[in-house]
Design an enzyme around this catalytic site. Structure first.
Site, PDB file in Angstrom:
ATOM      1  N   PHE A   1      -4.027   7.756  -4.145  1.00 30.86           N
ATOM      2  CA  PHE A   1      -3.855   6.965  -2.983  1.00 30.86           C
ATOM      3  C   PHE A   1      -2.155   8.028  -3.173  1.00 30.86           C
ATOM      4  CE2 PHE A   1      -1.728   4.354  -0.431  1.00 30.86           C
ATOM      5  CZ  PHE A   1      -1.127   5.813   0.888  1.00 30.86           C
TER       6      PHE A   1
ATOM      7  N   ASP B   1     -12.603   4.302  -6.191  1.00 30.03           N
ATOM      8  CA  ASP B   1     -11.379   2.582  -5.140  1.00 30.03           C
ATOM      9  C   ASP B   1     -11.799   1.516  -5.626  1.00 30.03           C
ATOM     10  OD1 ASP B   1     -11.202   1.159  -2.907  1.00 30.03           O
ATOM     11  OD2 ASP B   1     -10.301   3.445  -2.473  1.00 30.03           O
TER      12      ASP B   1
ATOM     13  N   LEU C   1      -3.590  -2.716 -12.044  1.00 40.08           N
ATOM     14  CA  LEU C   1      -2.793  -1.767 -11.419  1.00 40.08           C
ATOM     15  C   LEU C   1      -3.048  -0.886 -10.661  1.00 40.08           C
ATOM     16  CD1 LEU C   1      -1.859  -2.505 -14.313  1.00 40.08           C
ATOM     17  CD2 LEU C   1      -0.271  -0.250 -14.409  1.00 40.08           C
TER      18      LEU C   1
ATOM     19  N   TYR D   1       1.685  -6.475   1.702  1.00 33.85           N
ATOM     20  CA  TYR D   1       1.801  -6.735  -0.018  1.00 33.85           C
ATOM     21  C   TYR D   1       2.142  -7.831  -0.910  1.00 33.85           C
ATOM     22  CZ  TYR D   1       3.379  -5.064  -4.013  1.00 33.85           C
ATOM     23  OH  TYR D   1       3.661  -4.112  -5.787  1.00 33.85           O
TER      24      TYR D   1
ATOM     25  N   ARG E   1      10.863   4.783  -3.418  1.00 30.35           N
ATOM     26  CA  ARG E   1      11.277   3.435  -3.160  1.00 30.35           C
ATOM     27  C   ARG E   1      12.908   3.794  -3.307  1.00 30.35           C
ATOM     28  NH1 ARG E   1       6.982   1.091  -7.150  1.00 30.35           N
ATOM     29  NH2 ARG E   1       6.183   2.993  -7.688  1.00 30.35           N
TER      30      ARG E   1
HETATM   31  P1  NAD Z   1       1.729   3.411  -7.974  1.00 29.79           P
HETATM   32  O1  NAD Z   1       2.159   3.334  -6.331  1.00 29.79           O
HETATM   33  O2  NAD Z   1       2.572   5.007  -8.178  1.00 29.79           O
HETATM   34  O3  NAD Z   1       0.242   3.034  -8.767  1.00 29.79           O
HETATM   35  C1  NAD Z   1      -0.566   2.544  -7.861  1.00 29.79           C
HETATM   36  C2  NAD Z   1      -1.819   2.842  -8.870  1.00 29.79           C
HETATM   37  O4  NAD Z   1      -3.075   2.728  -7.984  1.00 29.79           O
HETATM   38  C3  NAD Z   1      -1.608   4.814  -7.657  1.00 29.79           C
HETATM   39  O5  NAD Z   1      -1.913   5.870  -8.531  1.00 29.79           O
HETATM   40  C4  NAD Z   1      -3.380   4.643  -6.566  1.00 29.79           C
HETATM   41  O6  NAD Z   1      -3.462   6.355  -6.448  1.00 29.79           O
HETATM   42  C5  NAD Z   1      -3.732   3.493  -7.229  1.00 29.79           C
HETATM   43  N1  NAD Z   1      -5.184   2.398  -6.389  1.00 29.79           N
HETATM   44  C6  NAD Z   1      -4.088   1.888  -5.094  1.00 29.79           C
HETATM   45  N2  NAD Z   1      -4.969   1.444  -4.501  1.00 29.79           N
HETATM   46  C7  NAD Z   1      -6.185   1.963  -5.449  1.00 29.79           C
HETATM   47  C8  NAD Z   1      -7.591   1.411  -5.117  1.00 29.79           C
HETATM   48  N3  NAD Z   1      -7.859   0.563  -3.686  1.00 29.79           N
HETATM   49  N4  NAD Z   1      -8.245   1.583  -5.808  1.00 29.79           N
HETATM   50  C9  NAD Z   1      -8.078   2.551  -6.969  1.00 29.79           C
HETATM   51  N5  NAD Z   1      -6.242   2.775  -7.385  1.00 29.79           N
HETATM   52  C10 NAD Z   1      -5.877   3.059  -6.590  1.00 29.79           C
HETATM   53  O7  NAD Z   1       2.763   1.599  -7.620  1.00 29.79           O
HETATM   54  P2  NAD Z   1       3.877   1.579  -9.921  1.00 29.79           P
HETATM   55  O8  NAD Z   1       5.017   1.217  -9.365  1.00 29.79           O
HETATM   56  O9  NAD Z   1       2.646   2.653 -10.624  1.00 29.79           O
HETATM   57  O10 NAD Z   1       2.916   0.071  -9.340  1.00 29.79           O
HETATM   58  C11 NAD Z   1       1.239   0.090 -10.132  1.00 29.79           C
HETATM   59  C12 NAD Z   1       1.591  -1.639 -10.310  1.00 29.79           C
HETATM   60  O11 NAD Z   1       2.341  -2.248 -10.568  1.00 29.79           O
HETATM   61  C13 NAD Z   1       0.702  -2.427  -8.999  1.00 29.79           C
HETATM   62  O12 NAD Z   1      -0.390  -3.533  -8.867  1.00 29.79           O
HETATM   63  C14 NAD Z   1       2.404  -2.477  -7.973  1.00 29.79           C
HETATM   64  O13 NAD Z   1       2.133  -3.446  -7.360  1.00 29.79           O
HETATM   65  C15 NAD Z   1       2.831  -3.719  -9.302  1.00 29.79           C
HETATM   66  N6  NAD Z   1       3.872  -3.117  -9.463  1.00 29.79           N
HETATM   67  C16 NAD Z   1       4.946  -1.886  -9.740  1.00 29.79           C
HETATM   68  C17 NAD Z   1       6.733  -2.432  -9.277  1.00 29.79           C
HETATM   69  C18 NAD Z   1       7.017  -1.337  -9.548  1.00 29.79           C
HETATM   70  O14 NAD Z   1       8.406  -1.360  -9.851  1.00 29.79           O
HETATM   71  N7  NAD Z   1       6.683   0.056  -9.775  1.00 29.79           N
HETATM   72  C19 NAD Z   1       6.751  -3.731  -9.241  1.00 29.79           C
HETATM   73  C20 NAD Z   1       5.535  -4.409  -9.093  1.00 29.79           C
HETATM   74  C21 NAD Z   1       4.739  -4.632  -9.451  1.00 29.79           C
HETATM   75  N1  UDP Z   2      16.383   0.824  -0.385  1.00 30.84           N
HETATM   76  C1  UDP Z   2      17.664   1.596   0.613  1.00 30.84           C
HETATM   77  N2  UDP Z   2      17.869   3.089   0.590  1.00 30.84           N
HETATM   78  C2  UDP Z   2      16.572   3.751   0.395  1.00 30.84           C
HETATM   79  C3  UDP Z   2      15.082   3.151  -0.496  1.00 30.84           C
HETATM   80  C4  UDP Z   2      15.460   1.417  -0.245  1.00 30.84           C
HETATM   81  O1  UDP Z   2      18.950   0.660   0.794  1.00 30.84           O
HETATM   82  O2  UDP Z   2      16.490   4.997   0.442  1.00 30.84           O
HETATM   83  C5  UDP Z   2      16.915  -0.613   0.055  1.00 30.84           C
HETATM   84  C6  UDP Z   2      15.689  -1.127   0.255  1.00 30.84           C
HETATM   85  O3  UDP Z   2      16.054  -1.560   1.391  1.00 30.84           O
HETATM   86  C7  UDP Z   2      16.097  -2.895  -0.677  1.00 30.84           C
HETATM   87  C8  UDP Z   2      16.094  -2.260  -2.528  1.00 30.84           C
HETATM   88  O4  UDP Z   2      16.951  -0.004  -1.618  1.00 30.84           O
HETATM   89  O5  UDP Z   2      16.874  -3.007  -0.375  1.00 30.84           O
HETATM   90  C9  UDP Z   2      14.756  -1.682  -3.395  1.00 30.84           C
HETATM   91  O6  UDP Z   2      13.999  -1.189  -1.998  1.00 30.84           O
HETATM   92  P1  UDP Z   2      12.483  -0.923  -3.068  1.00 30.84           P
HETATM   93  O7  UDP Z   2      12.046  -0.049  -2.238  1.00 30.84           O
HETATM   94  O8  UDP Z   2      12.956   0.312  -3.865  1.00 30.84           O
HETATM   95  O9  UDP Z   2      12.131  -2.217  -3.413  1.00 30.84           O
HETATM   96  P2  UDP Z   2      11.451  -3.534  -2.655  1.00 30.84           P
HETATM   97  O10 UDP Z   2      12.503  -3.910  -1.450  1.00 30.84           O
HETATM   98  O11 UDP Z   2      10.345  -3.786  -3.327  1.00 30.84           O
HETATM   99  O12 UDP Z   2      12.378  -4.546  -3.846  1.00 30.84           O
END
Ligand code: NAD
Ligand code: UDP
Length: 312
Positions: free
Chosen positions: A36, A58, A73, A145, A186
């Site tokens: 996805f 999935d 993840l 989420y 993000r």
């Molecule tokens: P990402 O979107 O890059 O990775 C998520 C991956 O999961 C993708 O490869 C997507 O294709 C796969 N996926 C989604 N739904 C699925 C399903 N139903 N079945 C199989 N695969 C599925 O995001 P990320 O930043 O790498 O995040 C990875 C994990 O870490 C997530 O669970 C996220 O909630 C958690 N997390 C990330 C952050 C961050 O800042 N990056 C912060 C807090 C938590």
């Molecule tokens: N944000 C922003 N401009 C962007 C994307 C995000 O100012 O183009 C802000 C958003 O409103 C939040 C912070 O940056 O306050 C972090 O957003 P992100 O989506 O990266 O992560 P999360 O809100 O899930 O922590």
């Protein structure tokens, strides 16, 4: 000795770095993803490596695999992507997590759930410690989420208490690095891509809200330390405690890219947390883990990455 490790969401941003690290440590890696938000390009360099296997699946559907450890993840992490199909996001965090816990129970694997700082919602305690229960809107746009991840934690605890499943819970704070999507949505990837294209950086709200950004290599080390930690002692915050406003981040990105782009202000999305910073004392004491990469240094890596992606 090398283990058989399942990484769900393994083709995503964090998952792809985790797969690479685990392979380098001598483990066999089963990378599972529904693609996805994951991309084959994130794991291209791993496909031919000994011990690496890719499964398109999935997690909302059950699967039986023989593994020793599961890093769960799988779940879109960017607000843009998890709000695209919110019902699916809830299914991934409920049915998907039940499927992975069922698998862990059946094959007696240890399972680590990627939870999030979003379980604290718009926090009223600062910095956030693991014993804070959070301040989450149960019916808003972010709830699929935030509440999804809270239920995922509940399921982990209940399978642990009821079925003695060996669980670990990582509360991950904002993480950034190469392999984020150009259209990830993000803030770090948005600002860098905008700066490199010479487009205005889009600040939501007045830009005074804060986040604390952890470089992905630091995070991967924290995740693996937590997985290897001897016993379960509840959720553990993993993040970098250096806190920045979005305005500071925008200025730093402009400086590091040398971009002449401007800044434009857009409305703040609903329920956007005002402040966020992890208290990482628990990870420091129990895992001997502390992030090493400063924001300036990490951003330079991501800028180089996006320069390559945008020029290819
Ligand atoms: P990402 O979107 O890059 O990775 C998520 C991956 O999961 C993708 O490869 C997507 O294709 C796969 N996926 C989604 N739904 C699925 C399903 N139903 N079945 C199989 N695969 C599925 O995001 P990320 O930043 O790498 O995040 C990875 C994990 O870490 C997530 O669970 C996220 O909630 C958690 N997390 C990330 C952050 C961050 O800042 N990056 C912060 C807090 C938590
Ligand atoms: N944000 C922003 N401009 C962007 C994307 C995000 O100012 O183009 C802000 C958003 O409103 C939040 C912070 O940056 O306050 C972090 O957003 P992100 O989506 O990266 O992560 P999360 O809100 O899930 O922590």
């Amino acid at each position: 000795m090398g283990k058989r490790v399942l990484v769900t969401g393994g083709a995503g941003f964090i998952g792809s770095h985790l797969c690479r690290y685990l392979l380098a440590q001598g483990h066999e890696v089963l990378c599972l993803d529904n693609f996805f938000t994951g991309r084959k390009s994130n794991i291209d360099e791993l496909l031919d490596l000994h011990g690496f296997e890719l499964i398109r699946h999935d997690i909302t559907e059950s699967i039986l695999l023989e593994v020793d450890q599961i890093f769960n993840l799988a779940c879109p992490a960017s607000p843009v992507h998890y709000q695209y199909n919110p019902v699916k996001t809830v299914k991934t965090n409920v049915m998907g997590v039940i499927n992975m816990l069922g698998l862990a129970k059946r094959v007696r694997a240890r399972i680590l759930q990627a939870s999030t700082s979003e379980v604290y919602g718009d926090p009223k305690v600062h910095p956030q410690t693991e014993n804070y229960w959070g301040h989450v809107n149960p019916i808003g746009q972010r709830s699929c989420y935030d509440e999804g991840k809270r239920v995922a934690e509940t399921l982990m605890m209940d399978y642990h208490r009821q079925n003695q499943v060996d669980v670990r819970i990582a509360r991950i704070f904002n993480t950034y690095g190469p392999h984020m999507l150009v259209d990830d949505g993000r803030v770090v990837s948005n600002f860098i891509v905008q700066a490199l294209r010479g487009e205005d950086l889009t600040i939501y709200g007045d830009g005074r809200q804060t986040r604390s950004f952890c470089y992905v290599d630091d995070l991967v080390l924290g995740l693996t330390r937590l997985m290897e930690s001897p016993g379960f002692s509840g959720p553990v915050n993993l993040g970098n405690p250096c806190e920045f406003t979005m305005l500071e981040l925008a200025q730093l990105v402009l400086e590091l890219t040398g971009s002449a782009a401007g800044i434009s202000y857009l409305p703040l999305p609903a329920d956007d947390p005002v402040q966020r910073r992890p208290d990482i004392s628990k990870a420091e004491i129990e895992l001997d883990w502390t992030p090493k990469v400063q924001l300036r240094e990490g951003l330079q890596q991501v800028i180089s990455y996006f320069r390559r992606v945008l020029n290819s």
